[in-house]
Design an enzyme around this catalytic site. Sequence first.
Site, PDB file in Angstrom:
ATOM      1  N   CYS A   7      11.158   5.196  -0.267  1.00 65.28           N
ATOM      2  CA  CYS A   7      10.609   6.426   0.296  1.00 65.28           C
ATOM      3  C   CYS A   7      11.373   7.628  -0.252  1.00 65.28           C
ATOM      4  O   CYS A   7      12.574   7.580  -0.462  1.00 65.28           O
ATOM      5  CB  CYS A   7      10.629   6.404   1.820  1.00 65.28           C
ATOM      6  SG  CYS A   7      12.200   6.842   2.562  1.00 65.28           S
ATOM      7  N   GLU A   8      10.615   8.689  -0.492  1.00 65.75           N
ATOM      8  CA  GLU A   8      11.231   9.882  -1.082  1.00 65.75           C
ATOM      9  C   GLU A   8      11.981  10.717  -0.048  1.00 65.75           C
ATOM     10  O   GLU A   8      12.688  11.642  -0.407  1.00 65.75           O
ATOM     11  CB  GLU A   8      10.171  10.730  -1.792  1.00 65.75           C
ATOM     12  CG  GLU A   8       9.151  11.380  -0.882  1.00 65.75           C
ATOM     13  CD  GLU A   8       8.125  12.184  -1.669  1.00 65.75           C
ATOM     14  OE1 GLU A   8       7.873  11.844  -2.830  1.00 65.75           O
ATOM     15  OE2 GLU A   8       7.587  13.154  -1.111  1.00 65.75           O
ATOM     16  N   HIS A   9      11.846  10.379   1.214  1.00 66.12           N
ATOM     17  CA  HIS A   9      12.533  11.162   2.241  1.00 66.12           C
ATOM     18  C   HIS A   9      13.935  10.645   2.535  1.00 66.12           C
ATOM     19  O   HIS A   9      14.815  11.411   2.893  1.00 66.12           O
ATOM     20  CB  HIS A   9      11.716  11.172   3.543  1.00 66.12           C
ATOM     21  CG  HIS A   9      10.405  11.876   3.391  1.00 66.12           C
ATOM     22  ND1 HIS A   9       9.294  11.567   4.127  1.00 66.12           N
ATOM     23  CD2 HIS A   9      10.040  12.877   2.550  1.00 66.12           C
ATOM     24  CE1 HIS A   9       8.283  12.361   3.763  1.00 66.12           C
ATOM     25  NE2 HIS A   9       8.714  13.158   2.811  1.00 66.12           N
ATOM     26  N   HIS A  10      14.137   9.323   2.433  1.00 64.12           N
ATOM     27  CA  HIS A  10      15.431   8.736   2.790  1.00 64.12           C
ATOM     28  C   HIS A  10      16.029   7.871   1.683  1.00 64.12           C
ATOM     29  O   HIS A  10      17.125   7.344   1.840  1.00 64.12           O
ATOM     30  CB  HIS A  10      15.295   7.873   4.051  1.00 64.12           C
ATOM     31  CG  HIS A  10      14.698   8.598   5.227  1.00 64.12           C
ATOM     32  ND1 HIS A  10      13.348   8.602   5.483  1.00 64.12           N
ATOM     33  CD2 HIS A  10      15.279   9.350   6.187  1.00 64.12           C
ATOM     34  CE1 HIS A  10      13.106   9.324   6.572  1.00 64.12           C
ATOM     35  NE2 HIS A  10      14.266   9.794   7.009  1.00 64.12           N
ATOM     36  N   GLN A  47       3.836   6.639   1.240  1.00 65.10           N
ATOM     37  CA  GLN A  47       2.822   5.586   1.110  1.00 65.10           C
ATOM     38  C   GLN A  47       1.429   6.157   0.810  1.00 65.10           C
ATOM     39  O   GLN A  47       0.655   5.562   0.061  1.00 65.10           O
ATOM     40  CB  GLN A  47       2.798   4.747   2.396  1.00 65.10           C
ATOM     41  CG  GLN A  47       1.977   3.481   2.246  1.00 65.10           C
ATOM     42  CD  GLN A  47       2.088   2.584   3.467  1.00 65.10           C
ATOM     43  OE1 GLN A  47       3.175   2.427   4.014  1.00 65.10           O
ATOM     44  NE2 GLN A  47       0.986   2.004   3.883  1.00 65.10           N
ATOM     45  N   HIS A  74       8.608   0.347   6.485  1.00 65.30           N
ATOM     46  CA  HIS A  74       9.507   1.356   5.932  1.00 65.30           C
ATOM     47  C   HIS A  74      10.890   1.165   6.545  1.00 65.30           C
ATOM     48  O   HIS A  74      11.045   1.270   7.756  1.00 65.30           O
ATOM     49  CB  HIS A  74       8.978   2.751   6.259  1.00 65.30           C
ATOM     50  CG  HIS A  74       7.698   3.073   5.545  1.00 65.30           C
ATOM     51  ND1 HIS A  74       7.563   4.165   4.734  1.00 65.30           N
ATOM     52  CD2 HIS A  74       6.511   2.423   5.499  1.00 65.30           C
ATOM     53  CE1 HIS A  74       6.343   4.192   4.221  1.00 65.30           C
ATOM     54  NE2 HIS A  74       5.674   3.144   4.673  1.00 65.30           N
ATOM     55  N   CYS A 105      13.293   3.071   6.531  1.00 65.04           N
ATOM     56  CA  CYS A 105      13.784   4.272   7.227  1.00 65.04           C
ATOM     57  C   CYS A 105      13.343   4.265   8.690  1.00 65.04           C
ATOM     58  O   CYS A 105      13.942   4.934   9.525  1.00 65.04           O
ATOM     59  CB  CYS A 105      13.337   5.546   6.506  1.00 65.04           C
ATOM     60  SG  CYS A 105      11.569   5.702   6.266  1.00 65.04           S
TER      61      CYS A 105
HETATM   62 ZN   LIG Z   1      11.729   7.471   4.736  1.00 71.25          ZN
END
Ligand SMILES: [Zn+2]
Length: 215
Positions: free
Chosen positions: A103-106, A144, A172, A174
Site C-alpha cells: 500500500c502506498e499509504h503505509h 487497491q 491489507h 496496514c
Molecule cells: Zn495502508
Amino acid sequence: MSEDKDSTMDAQARINAGPVVAAGQPLAAPEALAEHYRAILAGLGENPQREGLLDTPMRAAKAMQYLTRGYHQDLDTIVNGALFSSDNDEMVLLRDIELYSMCEHHLLPIIGKVHVAYLPDGKVIGLSKIARIVDMFAARLQIQESLTREIAEALMQVTGAKGVGVVVDAKHMCMTMRGVEKQHSSMATSVMLGAFREDGRTRREFLNLIGRTAG
Ligand SMILES: [Zn+2]
C-alpha cells in the site's frame, strides 16, 4: 496530487497524475537506499552497527527494489507480442491469481487474489501474460482501487477486447497488523469495462464463475 482520505478520490487522482516513474528506467544502485534504511533503523532506536543488523540496510534496500520492480517494467515488453488471432468469442477467465502488493499509504503488504476475465474480439492473449500484467502493477506502491483499474485498462488496451472484468479480493496489513481490530476483514474491488459493464448477463456469468453472486 490529492491527499484526500477517501480512497476513491485517491484512485482518480492517481490515474489523472499518471505514472510517477517513467516505465523502463534502469534500476538505481541500492547503496543510496540502504543508507536511508540505516537512518530508519537508528530512528527506531536501534543500533545499526550491531551484528544482526549490519547487512540489514542493504538487504532491505534490495528487497524493496524487488517489491517495486514494476516501476521498471512496461506493458509492451511484458506482452512481447503474445497475442493470437482467434474466432473464440466466449469469455476467457483467469481465476485466483496470487496478489502481493504494497500500500502506498503505509508501505505495508497487500495480499490477496485477482480474478480477470475478458471477451475476445478477434485476439486472445497468452494466459501467463495476464498474470504478468497483474504482477507488474502489483509490484508498485498501490491502493487497491487503482490496481484493479490499471489491470483492467491494460488488458483492454492490449487485447482490444469487447469487455474486461477484474475483481480483487485482498487483505491489507496496514489494517490487520496495526491493531485496527479488523484482523479478518478483506477488501473487494471490481472494475467492469465494455460488455462487462453494459451487459448484465456477461457480468453475472463472470461473477458466478468466480463464486460471487451479482449484487
Ligand atoms: Zn495502508
